[in-house]
Design a protein around this motif. Structure first.
Motif, PDB file in Angstrom:
ATOM      1  N   PHE A 108     -37.491  15.567 -14.053  1.00 13.85           N
ATOM      2  CA  PHE A 108     -37.044  14.192 -15.116  1.00 13.85           C
ATOM      3  C   PHE A 108     -36.681  14.275 -16.335  1.00 13.85           C
ATOM      4  N   GLU A 109     -37.027  15.592 -16.813  1.00 12.69           N
ATOM      5  CA  GLU A 109     -36.293  15.792 -18.190  1.00 12.69           C
ATOM      6  C   GLU A 109     -34.848  15.666 -18.007  1.00 12.69           C
ATOM      7  N   HIS A 110     -34.312  16.355 -17.092  1.00 13.41           N
ATOM      8  CA  HIS A 110     -32.842  16.051 -16.603  1.00 13.41           C
ATOM      9  C   HIS A 110     -32.559  14.981 -15.968  1.00 13.41           C
ATOM     10  N   ASN A 156     -32.063  15.985 -27.287  1.00 12.35           N
ATOM     11  CA  ASN A 156     -32.429  16.879 -26.686  1.00 12.35           C
ATOM     12  C   ASN A 156     -33.774  16.567 -26.084  1.00 12.35           C
ATOM     13  N   ALA A 157     -34.498  17.585 -25.372  1.00  6.58           N
ATOM     14  CA  ALA A 157     -35.760  17.118 -24.631  1.00  6.58           C
ATOM     15  C   ALA A 157     -36.195  18.545 -24.321  1.00  6.58           C
ATOM     16  N   ASP A 214     -48.133  19.801 -20.366  1.00  9.10           N
ATOM     17  CA  ASP A 214     -48.830  18.595 -20.737  1.00  9.10           C
ATOM     18  C   ASP A 214     -47.985  17.285 -20.952  1.00  9.10           C
ATOM     19  N   VAL A 215     -46.820  17.600 -21.596  1.00  4.86           N
ATOM     20  CA  VAL A 215     -46.303  16.439 -21.889  1.00  4.86           C
ATOM     21  C   VAL A 215     -44.578  16.654 -21.688  1.00  4.86           C
ATOM     22  N   THR A 216     -43.891  15.698 -21.904  1.00  8.96           N
ATOM     23  CA  THR A 216     -42.685  15.812 -21.922  1.00  8.96           C
ATOM     24  C   THR A 216     -42.031  15.015 -23.098  1.00  8.96           C
ATOM     25  N   ASN A 217     -41.198  15.642 -23.948  1.00 10.93           N
ATOM     26  CA  ASN A 217     -40.753  15.043 -25.286  1.00 10.93           C
ATOM     27  C   ASN A 217     -39.128  14.853 -25.408  1.00 10.93           C
ATOM     28  N   PHE A 218     -38.749  13.761 -25.568  1.00 11.62           N
ATOM     29  CA  PHE A 218     -37.217  13.399 -25.969  1.00 11.62           C
ATOM     30  C   PHE A 218     -37.049  13.210 -27.414  1.00 11.62           C
ATOM     31  N   TYR A 219     -36.070  13.640 -27.831  1.00 14.35           N
ATOM     32  CA  TYR A 219     -35.643  13.041 -29.540  1.00 14.35           C
ATOM     33  C   TYR A 219     -34.270  12.920 -29.493  1.00 14.35           C
TER      34      TYR A 219
END
Length: 413
Positions: A50-52, A76-77, A82-87
């Motif tokens: 899901f990051e992709h 990027n991400a 534990d987590v998924t981070n997008f910025y």
């Protein structure tokens, strides 16, 4: 003192704000409370997939990156256990572009069979490159699988096997999205040259319409206490033999976490650390020897890893590491040694916190695990560490009964 402002939307989205007048930019950081620990056996690698997928377009925006780049931004991400981070990092006057993009993919990600197949192909190739076609690529798989018997930390973020990724159906993906990627399961931080009032106004504008979703309480299986050491031998065609010793340690919010972190530094952080001074300089057994902690929210691992010089046997290398760990756990630790590595931690933190983008990511994570204000008290917790407490934690961690050991390489039989 880092001044953090907060606002919570009616749909549960938590907004954090940090003002930095020294930049003309803003970082928009969105952290979702979902990682590989939220997957199930046979369907692993979903959070990373899901990051992709989150960059594959949404209902009103066919391509995520192009509008952001046209506005002078970048994104990027990353995904963890534990987590998924997008910025997104963007000029302050164009911040609405980033908020528009983030809100649309949170609300209506374009989950089509075509997009799913495309990203599954990308992720399976990444799996091959990182885990199958590179020396030592499957070490994490082997250690996790042996060290954990029930908890989902037993597979890596990239997934347990390629078949798990290839087998993801559109229905499975849709269910995972609607179960985790929601405003009431996310934290957003705006950090940089933007006022708090403006941040609240814009986040309300772009995110308030997104409905809450039903997020099931997390019910992860507890990992039973390890009662005996575990040993793996894995033959592999690699340049050198590798030894890995993994020890059970506490989770991120445990009172012993900070002592555990400093212990890994005492062992392997720089040329004054014990492994360098007592092993690498005084023996010819290793080309490198390192120690690190996971830092995971649930109890994880402290990992010692060393590559052996040609002709050095696994048992000899293991005995030398054990002797050094035993010395640490039995002979004690000086307050000077603890304070030295706490000073190094403080220096690293000071440099990291200069970055408004790093600040955005940290604040979201601290808010998730406890409270964003932890960014102001974290150093105090390290400063309170005593040699006696650190020594006590060392004796607990380096208990041979809680060890998982891997012999890996061409000489492993």
């Amino acid at each position: 003192m880092v001044e953090v402002s907060r606002h919570t939307l009616d749909n549960g989205l938590r907004l954090l704000h940090y003002h930095d007048a020294g930049t003309r930019m803003v970082a928009v950081n969105v952290l979702y409370d979902v990682g590989s620990r939220d997957e199930k056996p046979g369907c692993t690698g979903l959070a990373h997939l899901f990051e992709h997928l989150m960059f594959g377009g949404s209902e009103h925006i066919p391509d995520f990156d192009t509008p952001l780049q046209m506005a002078g931004g970048e994104s990027n991400a990353w995904t963890s256990d534990d987590v998924t981070n997008f910025y997104d990092i963007i000029p302050a006057h164009n911040i609405e572009t980033a908020l528009w993009l983030e809100s649309d993919r949170m609300n209506c990600l374009a989950l089509t069979q075509r997009n799913l197949d495309a990203q599954k192909s990308v992720v399976t190739e990444e799996f091959k490159q990182r885990c199958l076609n590179v020396p030592y690529g499957d070490v994490s798989h082997l250690v996790r699988r042996e060290a954990f018997t029930r908890h989902p930390y037993r597979w890596p973020v990239v997934g347990e096997k390629i078949a798990d990724i290839e087998g993801v159906t559109l229905d499975t993906a849709l269910d995972f999205f609607h179960s985790h990627y929601a405003p009431n399961n996310a934290i957003i931080c705006l950090s940089g040259n933007i006022s708090f009032n403006r941040a609240v106004e814009l986040v309300e504008k772009w995110f308030a319409h997104i409905p809450r979703r039903n997020i099931e309480p997390r019910r992860l299986p507890l990992e039973p206490q390890q009662a005996a050491p575990r040993h793996i031998v894995h033959h592999a065609t690699t340049p050198q033999n590798l030894i890995v010793k993994a020890f059970r340690m506490c989770g991120r919010l445990d009172p012993d976490y900070h002592a555990s972190d400093i212990l890994s530094d005492i062992l392997a952080n720089g040329n004054s650390a014990r492994f360098f001074q007592n092993v690498l300089l005084k023996t010819s057994l290793f080309t490198d020897l390192d120690a690190s902690i996971w830092g995971s929210i649930d109890p994880g691992l402290m990992v010692v890893k060393g590559r052996l010089q040609p002709g050095v046997g696994f048992d000899e290398a293991n005995s030398v590491i054990d002797a050094e760990l035993h010395r640490l756990a039995s002979d004690g630790i000086s307050q000077y040694e603890v304070d030295k590595f706490v000073n190094k931690f403080e220096s690293k933190e000071c440099f990291e916190n200069v970055s408004y983008a790093e600040m955005a990511s940290k604040l979201c994570y601290y808010e998730l695990i406890a409270d964003a204000g932890l960014i102001n008290s974290e150093l105090t917790l390290y400063r309170k560490l005593t040699a006696a407490h650190t020594w006590q934690v060392a004796a607990q961690i380096f208990n041979p009964m809680g060890e998982t050991r891997l012999y890996y390489g061409p000489s492993a039989e």
